[in-house]
Design a protein around this motif. Structure first.
Motif, PDB file in Angstrom:
ATOM      1  N   ILE A 421      -5.359  -1.403   0.836  1.00  0.00           N
ATOM      2  CA  ILE A 421      -4.534  -0.528   1.675  1.00  0.00           C
ATOM      3  C   ILE A 421      -4.548  -1.007   3.124  1.00  0.00           C
ATOM      4  O   ILE A 421      -3.520  -1.003   3.816  1.00  0.00           O
ATOM      5  CB  ILE A 421      -5.023   0.924   1.568  1.00  0.00           C
ATOM      6  CG1 ILE A 421      -4.823   1.442   0.142  1.00  0.00           C
ATOM      7  CG2 ILE A 421      -4.315   1.830   2.572  1.00  0.00           C
ATOM      8  CD1 ILE A 421      -5.471   2.786  -0.133  1.00  0.00           C
ATOM      9  N   TYR A 422      -5.724  -1.445   3.603  1.00  0.00           N
ATOM     10  CA  TYR A 422      -5.836  -1.874   4.995  1.00  0.00           C
ATOM     11  C   TYR A 422      -5.025  -3.139   5.265  1.00  0.00           C
ATOM     12  O   TYR A 422      -4.613  -3.389   6.411  1.00  0.00           O
ATOM     13  CB  TYR A 422      -7.300  -2.120   5.364  1.00  0.00           C
ATOM     14  CG  TYR A 422      -8.178  -0.905   5.227  1.00  0.00           C
ATOM     15  CD1 TYR A 422      -7.764   0.338   5.705  1.00  0.00           C
ATOM     16  CD2 TYR A 422      -9.422  -0.992   4.617  1.00  0.00           C
ATOM     17  CE1 TYR A 422      -8.560   1.456   5.572  1.00  0.00           C
ATOM     18  CE2 TYR A 422     -10.234   0.131   4.477  1.00  0.00           C
ATOM     19  CZ  TYR A 422      -9.796   1.351   4.951  1.00  0.00           C
ATOM     20  OH  TYR A 422     -10.587   2.459   4.827  1.00  0.00           O
ATOM     21  N   LEU A 423      -4.762  -3.937   4.235  1.00  0.00           N
ATOM     22  CA  LEU A 423      -3.981  -5.153   4.440  1.00  0.00           C
ATOM     23  C   LEU A 423      -2.553  -4.841   4.863  1.00  0.00           C
ATOM     24  O   LEU A 423      -1.899  -5.649   5.521  1.00  0.00           O
ATOM     25  CB  LEU A 423      -3.987  -5.998   3.167  1.00  0.00           C
ATOM     26  CG  LEU A 423      -5.359  -6.527   2.735  1.00  0.00           C
ATOM     27  CD1 LEU A 423      -5.240  -7.302   1.429  1.00  0.00           C
ATOM     28  CD2 LEU A 423      -5.991  -7.396   3.821  1.00  0.00           C
ATOM     29  N   THR A 424      -2.059  -3.649   4.500  1.00  0.00           N
ATOM     30  CA  THR A 424      -0.692  -3.288   4.881  1.00  0.00           C
ATOM     31  C   THR A 424      -0.575  -3.037   6.384  1.00  0.00           C
ATOM     32  O   THR A 424       0.539  -2.879   6.891  1.00  0.00           O
ATOM     33  CB  THR A 424      -0.210  -2.053   4.103  1.00  0.00           C
ATOM     34  OG1 THR A 424      -1.076  -0.945   4.382  1.00  0.00           O
ATOM     35  CG2 THR A 424      -0.209  -2.323   2.606  1.00  0.00           C
ATOM     36  N   ASP A 425      -1.700  -3.027   7.102  1.00  0.00           N
ATOM     37  CA  ASP A 425      -1.623  -2.968   8.571  1.00  0.00           C
ATOM     38  C   ASP A 425      -0.863  -4.166   9.124  1.00  0.00           C
ATOM     39  O   ASP A 425      -0.348  -4.118  10.256  1.00  0.00           O
ATOM     40  CB  ASP A 425      -3.028  -2.933   9.175  1.00  0.00           C
ATOM     41  CG  ASP A 425      -3.668  -1.560   9.097  1.00  0.00           C
ATOM     42  OD1 ASP A 425      -3.019  -0.633   8.573  1.00  0.00           O
ATOM     43  OD2 ASP A 425      -4.822  -1.412   9.541  1.00  0.00           O
ATOM     44  N   LEU A 426      -0.796  -5.257   8.362  1.00  0.00           N
ATOM     45  CA  LEU A 426      -0.034  -6.423   8.812  1.00  0.00           C
ATOM     46  C   LEU A 426       1.443  -6.106   8.983  1.00  0.00           C
ATOM     47  O   LEU A 426       2.156  -6.806   9.707  1.00  0.00           O
ATOM     48  CB  LEU A 426      -0.209  -7.577   7.817  1.00  0.00           C
ATOM     49  CG  LEU A 426      -1.599  -8.219   7.747  1.00  0.00           C
ATOM     50  CD1 LEU A 426      -1.641  -9.265   6.637  1.00  0.00           C
ATOM     51  CD2 LEU A 426      -1.987  -8.836   9.078  1.00  0.00           C
ATOM     52  N   ASN A 427       1.930  -5.053   8.331  1.00  0.00           N
ATOM     53  CA  ASN A 427       3.342  -4.665   8.486  1.00  0.00           C
ATOM     54  C   ASN A 427       3.658  -4.270   9.927  1.00  0.00           C
ATOM     55  O   ASN A 427       4.800  -4.424  10.377  1.00  0.00           O
ATOM     56  CB  ASN A 427       3.684  -3.517   7.540  1.00  0.00           C
ATOM     57  CG  ASN A 427       3.718  -3.961   6.089  1.00  0.00           C
ATOM     58  OD1 ASN A 427       3.821  -5.155   5.809  1.00  0.00           O
ATOM     59  ND2 ASN A 427       3.626  -3.020   5.172  1.00  0.00           N
ATOM     60  N   ARG A 428       2.663  -3.757  10.646  1.00  0.00           N
ATOM     61  CA  ARG A 428       2.886  -3.364  12.038  1.00  0.00           C
ATOM     62  C   ARG A 428       3.042  -4.580  12.932  1.00  0.00           C
ATOM     63  O   ARG A 428       3.454  -4.469  14.080  1.00  0.00           O
ATOM     64  CB  ARG A 428       1.741  -2.486  12.517  1.00  0.00           C
ATOM     65  CG  ARG A 428       1.628  -1.191  11.708  1.00  0.00           C
ATOM     66  CD  ARG A 428       0.474  -0.327  12.151  1.00  0.00           C
ATOM     67  NE  ARG A 428       0.633   0.143  13.523  1.00  0.00           N
ATOM     68  CZ  ARG A 428      -0.244   0.945  14.126  1.00  0.00           C
ATOM     69  NH1 ARG A 428      -1.324   1.342  13.489  1.00  0.00           N
ATOM     70  NH2 ARG A 428      -0.037   1.338  15.371  1.00  0.00           N
TER      71      ARG A 428
END
Length: 509
Positions: A421-428
């Motif tokens: 889930i934390y990897l989706t921080d790359l979307n920011r």
């Protein structure tokens, strides 16, 4: 001006709460206040005392502000710069913490060479000091000397430091030889979901250890008449589980067979250290270890832990994501061969030196030069496996690497409950990552990175992945509250700056 600070503090609290996966109601319950009060705080519409900020930080395990010393550390990253030159890999974080726990087996003086000066080590040293172990940095702060007392004072343990490191769980193996009853605070560390200690107990019960967990403490009782009468089969081929079994077996008088053991890098380093203490171990590097324990260990030992393959992978990823030519020196190649094979399949242009020995005279090292490459998404999914498979801790770096590759990459992080889930921080930061479920992420590349200001994820490797993406993004990014990075990396910002990055450390509260 005061209103502006309230809004900024509110945003920090909101981000920390969301990273923890809590609702406003859950935070309110932890603070014994109302959901509406939390809502007002997060919107910057309520005055808030330093005491309340500290309470919120403790509840969220996030240093929003710290009383008594400077506030949390942040990083300001000017991205879009190419790296160049050479950088050395530091010694292994996970090996160093295992060796610190292993030093409790020894009545003599232990010297560990080139110990990683990281927060995880500092927390363990605080715990060791609190129970009577004398430690000091020697040789200009490079090496660490450890001298245990005749009797440990477990009643004086620094509970706060202990709860901030999951490594405290590796005290169980050594301590069961030293006392009949003892208490330890619950293990902490990264917020990676529920991780039970039951696999540890399955192994340690065979040595007479029984544990009841109540009120934030492990209450341990040891029956010294109990000893393994057949091979110990680990139900989980975990690194810390294997290390705990090794630490318990090291002072068991006789031979202990451990099956389904991890053969990962930190386990091998612990085995080499135990051999230096006089414990013979057959099968190092395999999944069956036979430990010929000795009931008393009183030797002066000098040991050099090997280099960290996960840090090496971090630096490889930094070169790939920033499209740089960079030489990474002292890479423990045995523990990165699968990762490099996958990267070669993706099109990575690199070469490596001839192999040479680490200072422990056992681990194989190379110098690795990475060049700018046109990468293609791998045909197969990226997923971890116990060594010699792709390292569990290296999986997050493939999210950033896949983001600069052409095509779609499926990453299956099956080990942890919520790290994906934390990897989706790359979307920011411009990434295109789709969360399929709590363990699987689909990454679409290539990525046009963009600068952003954001809170550091509460998990070590995803936090570094975000930092690497910021280094690739044109413009200025801010990564707030990077304590979790300092848990596992020594002077990472300064070392990246030495090869061309532009990262500024600052504090603003």
């Amino acid at each position: 001006m005061a209103d502006d600070y309230l809004v900024r503090i509110g945003k920090l609290i909101r981000d920390a709460r969301q990273h923890r996966g809590w609702t406003q109601s859950q935070l309110a319950e932890a603070l014994a206040t109302s959901q509406s009060a939390v809502n007002r705080i997060e919107r910057g519409n309520q005055n808030i005392s330093l005491e309340m900020i500290a309470r919120i930080g403790e509840a969220l395990d996030s240093e929003i502000v710290s009383l008594g010393y400077a506030g949390p550390m942040h990083l300001r990253v000017v991205g879009g710069r190419r790296l160049s030159g050479a950088i050395d890999v530091k010694t292994s974080k996970n090996a160093c913490v295992a060796l610190l726990c292993g030093s409790l087996l020894n009545k003599g003086r232990t010297v560990l060479r080139r110990v990683a000066r990281i927060e995880e080590v500092f927390r363990l040293l605080e715990v060791l000091n609190s129970i009577g172990v004398r430690t000091r940095w020697i040789n200009e702060g490079v090496d660490l000397e450890i001298v245990p007392p005749a009797e440990l004072d477990l009643e004086a343990i620094d509970a706060e430091a202990a709860r901030r490191t999951r490594s405290i769980i590796m005290f169980l193996g050594p301590l069961l030889h030293r006392m009949d009853t003892f208490r330890l605070p619950y293990a902490g560390g990264c917020d990676l979901g529920t991780r039970t200690i039951e696999p540890h107990m399955i192994a340690l019960r065979r040595f007479g250890l029984d544990i009841a967990a109540t009120e934030g403490l492990y209450h341990a009782q040891v029956d010294h008449s109990v000893s393994p009468d057949r091979p110990i089969v680990l139900t989980e081929r975990g690194d810390t589980v294997t290390e705990n079994a090794l630490l318990a077996a090291a002072r068991h008088d006789g031979a202990t067979v451990i099956r389904n053991a991890s053969s990962n890098y930190m386990v091998q380093d612990l085995c080499f250290f135990l051999e230096a203490l006089g414990v013979r171990i057959d099968g190092i590097g395999t999944t069956t270890l036979t430990v010929h324990g000795v009931p008393s260990i009183d030797v002066d030992v000098d040991y050099s832990p090997s280099e960290d393959p996960v840090e090496a992978m971090s630096l490889i990823a930094a070169a790939v994501v920033t499209e740089s030519q960079l030489t990474i020196r002292r890479v423990p190649i045995e523990f990165l061969e699968i990762e490099l094979a996958v990267l070669e399949e993706m099109g990575l242009d690199h070469d490596r030196s001839a192999e040479y020995c680490a200072d422990n005279a056992r681990t194989r090292l190379v110098d690795l030069t990475v060049r700018p490459s046109k990468l293609e998404a791998p045909i197969d999914k990226i997923h971890p496996m116990p060594f010699p498979g792709l390292n569990i801790d290296n999986v997050p770096f493939f999210a950033a690497i896949a983001a600069v590759a052409q095509g779609q990459t499926l990453i299956h992080d099956w080990v942890y409950d919520n790290r994906a889930i934390y990897l989706t921080d790359l979307n920011r930061l411009g990434g295109r990552l789709q969360l399929l479920d709590p363990h699987r992420v689909l990454v679409e590349g290539p990525t046009r990175w963009r600068a952003a200001e954001m809170m550091c994820p509460p998990a070590l490797r995803p936090a570094v992945v975000v930092l690497l993406a910021m280094m690739a993004a044109e413009g200025t990014s801010v990564l707030r509250n990077v304590y979790v990075i300092n848990r596992g990396y020594e002077d990472l910002a300064e070392r990246l700056n030495s090869v061309g990055a532009q990262i500024e450390i600052f504090r603003d509260i």
